[in-house]
Design a protein around this motif. Structure first.
Motif, mmCIF file in Angstrom:
data_model
loop_
_atom_site.group_PDB
_atom_site.id
_atom_site.type_symbol
_atom_site.label_atom_id
_atom_site.label_comp_id
_atom_site.label_asym_id
_atom_site.label_seq_id
_atom_site.Cartn_x
_atom_site.Cartn_y
_atom_site.Cartn_z
ATOM 1 N N SER A 15 -3.317 -14.498 2.707
ATOM 2 C CA SER A 15 -2.708 -14.484 1.378
ATOM 3 C C SER A 15 -3.305 -13.369 0.515
ATOM 4 C CB SER A 15 -2.866 -15.837 0.680
ATOM 5 O OG SER A 15 -4.220 -16.158 0.517
ATOM 6 N N THR A 16 -4.564 -13.007 0.768
ATOM 7 C CA THR A 16 -5.188 -11.903 0.044
ATOM 8 C C THR A 16 -4.510 -10.588 0.384
ATOM 9 O OG1 THR A 16 -7.302 -13.081 0.022
ATOM 10 C CG2 THR A 16 -7.378 -10.698 -0.374
ATOM 11 N N VAL A 17 -4.164 -10.418 1.653
ATOM 12 C CA VAL A 17 -3.457 -9.199 2.081
ATOM 13 C C VAL A 17 -2.105 -9.121 1.377
ATOM 14 C CG1 VAL A 17 -2.420 -7.957 4.031
ATOM 15 C CG2 VAL A 17 -4.635 -9.094 4.305
ATOM 16 N N TYR A 18 -1.371 -10.229 1.372
ATOM 17 C CA TYR A 18 -0.073 -10.242 0.693
ATOM 18 C C TYR A 18 -0.221 -9.958 -0.803
ATOM 19 C CZ TYR A 18 2.319 -12.058 4.820
ATOM 20 O OH TYR A 18 2.855 -12.204 6.068
ATOM 21 N N TYR A 19 -1.251 -10.539 -1.423
ATOM 22 C CA TYR A 19 -1.480 -10.310 -2.844
ATOM 23 C C TYR A 19 -1.746 -8.829 -3.104
ATOM 24 C CZ TYR A 19 -3.807 -9.977 -7.312
ATOM 25 O OH TYR A 19 -4.164 -9.590 -8.579
ATOM 26 N N ARG A 20 -2.634 -8.242 -2.290
ATOM 27 C CA ARG A 20 -2.990 -6.836 -2.484
ATOM 28 C C ARG A 20 -1.801 -5.911 -2.260
ATOM 29 N NH1 ARG A 20 -8.986 -6.574 0.351
ATOM 30 N NH2 ARG A 20 -10.010 -7.963 -1.145
ATOM 31 N N LEU A 21 -0.978 -6.219 -1.277
ATOM 32 C CA LEU A 21 0.231 -5.418 -1.049
ATOM 33 C C LEU A 21 1.175 -5.519 -2.247
ATOM 34 C CD1 LEU A 21 0.951 -6.157 2.709
ATOM 35 C CD2 LEU A 21 0.253 -3.960 1.713
ATOM 36 N N LEU B 66 2.191 1.165 -7.888
ATOM 37 C CA LEU B 66 2.870 2.382 -7.446
ATOM 38 C C LEU B 66 4.334 2.432 -7.875
ATOM 39 C CD1 LEU B 66 1.421 2.664 -3.825
ATOM 40 C CD2 LEU B 66 0.687 3.908 -5.868
ATOM 41 N N GLY B 67 4.875 1.291 -8.268
ATOM 42 C CA GLY B 67 6.280 1.238 -8.670
ATOM 43 C C GLY B 67 7.237 1.437 -7.505
ATOM 44 N N VAL B 68 6.861 0.886 -6.346
ATOM 45 C CA VAL B 68 7.682 1.023 -5.142
ATOM 46 C C VAL B 68 7.851 -0.344 -4.490
ATOM 47 C CG1 VAL B 68 6.904 3.391 -4.698
ATOM 48 C CG2 VAL B 68 5.696 1.488 -3.633
ATOM 49 N N SER B 69 8.702 -0.390 -3.474
ATOM 50 C CA SER B 69 8.866 -1.594 -2.668
ATOM 51 C C SER B 69 8.563 -1.251 -1.219
ATOM 52 C CB SER B 69 10.295 -2.131 -2.772
ATOM 53 O OG SER B 69 10.493 -3.167 -1.829
ATOM 54 N N PHE B 70 7.647 -1.997 -0.608
ATOM 55 C CA PHE B 70 7.318 -1.762 0.799
ATOM 56 C C PHE B 70 8.411 -2.276 1.737
ATOM 57 C CE2 PHE B 70 2.701 -1.825 -0.712
ATOM 58 C CZ PHE B 70 2.672 -0.447 -0.838
ATOM 59 N N LEU C 86 6.953 4.791 5.358
ATOM 60 C CA LEU C 86 6.712 6.000 6.147
ATOM 61 C C LEU C 86 5.935 7.032 5.346
ATOM 62 C CD1 LEU C 86 7.117 7.739 8.674
ATOM 63 C CD2 LEU C 86 9.319 8.449 7.710
ATOM 64 N N GLU C 87 6.349 7.263 4.109
ATOM 65 C CA GLU C 87 5.672 8.241 3.262
ATOM 66 C C GLU C 87 4.214 7.838 3.028
ATOM 67 O OE1 GLU C 87 6.270 10.581 -0.978
ATOM 68 O OE2 GLU C 87 7.553 8.866 -0.519
ATOM 69 N N LEU C 88 3.970 6.568 2.754
ATOM 70 C CA LEU C 88 2.607 6.094 2.546
ATOM 71 C C LEU C 88 1.783 6.233 3.823
ATOM 72 C CD1 LEU C 88 0.507 4.803 0.712
ATOM 73 C CD2 LEU C 88 1.428 2.568 1.368
ATOM 74 N N HIS C 89 2.380 5.897 4.949
ATOM 75 C CA HIS C 89 1.696 6.000 6.239
ATOM 76 C C HIS C 89 1.289 7.451 6.514
ATOM 77 C CE1 HIS C 89 0.713 4.689 10.320
ATOM 78 N NE2 HIS C 89 1.232 5.837 10.717
ATOM 79 N N ILE C 90 2.200 8.374 6.311
ATOM 80 C CA ILE C 90 1.908 9.795 6.534
ATOM 81 C C ILE C 90 0.824 10.265 5.574
ATOM 82 C CG2 ILE C 90 2.848 12.138 6.340
ATOM 83 C CD1 ILE C 90 5.511 10.947 7.419
#
Length: 67
Positions: free
Chosen positions: A20-26, A33-37, A44-48
């Motif tokens: 749940s901490t991982v989900y919270y942090r995401l 960042l004002g984005v949706s994962f 992809l952009e974040l990964h690169i």
């Protein structure tokens, strides 16, 4: 830390935190960042960006040791 390929269970284990901490942090990152994962191009952009940053960091460390 390795690439956990989006696996929240492996990510939480690698970070020594609860799932749940991982989900919270995401979710918090999405807000900041004002984005949706859920958007594949955003992921992809974040990964690169993260891979390039890691490469620059490791290259800088090697360069520093070579001096």
């Amino acid at each position: 830390m390795g690439d956990e390929a989006g696996d929240v269970g492996r990510t939480s284990s690698a970070l020594f935190v609860h799932r749940s901490t991982v989900y919270y942090r995401l979710g918090r990152l999405e807000e900041l960042l004002g984005v949706s994962f859920e958007d594949g191009l955003v992921r992809l952009e974040l990964h690169i960006w993260l891979k390039r940053r890691a490469l620059r960091t490791s290259t800088a460390a090697i360069s520093t040791r070579s001096r």
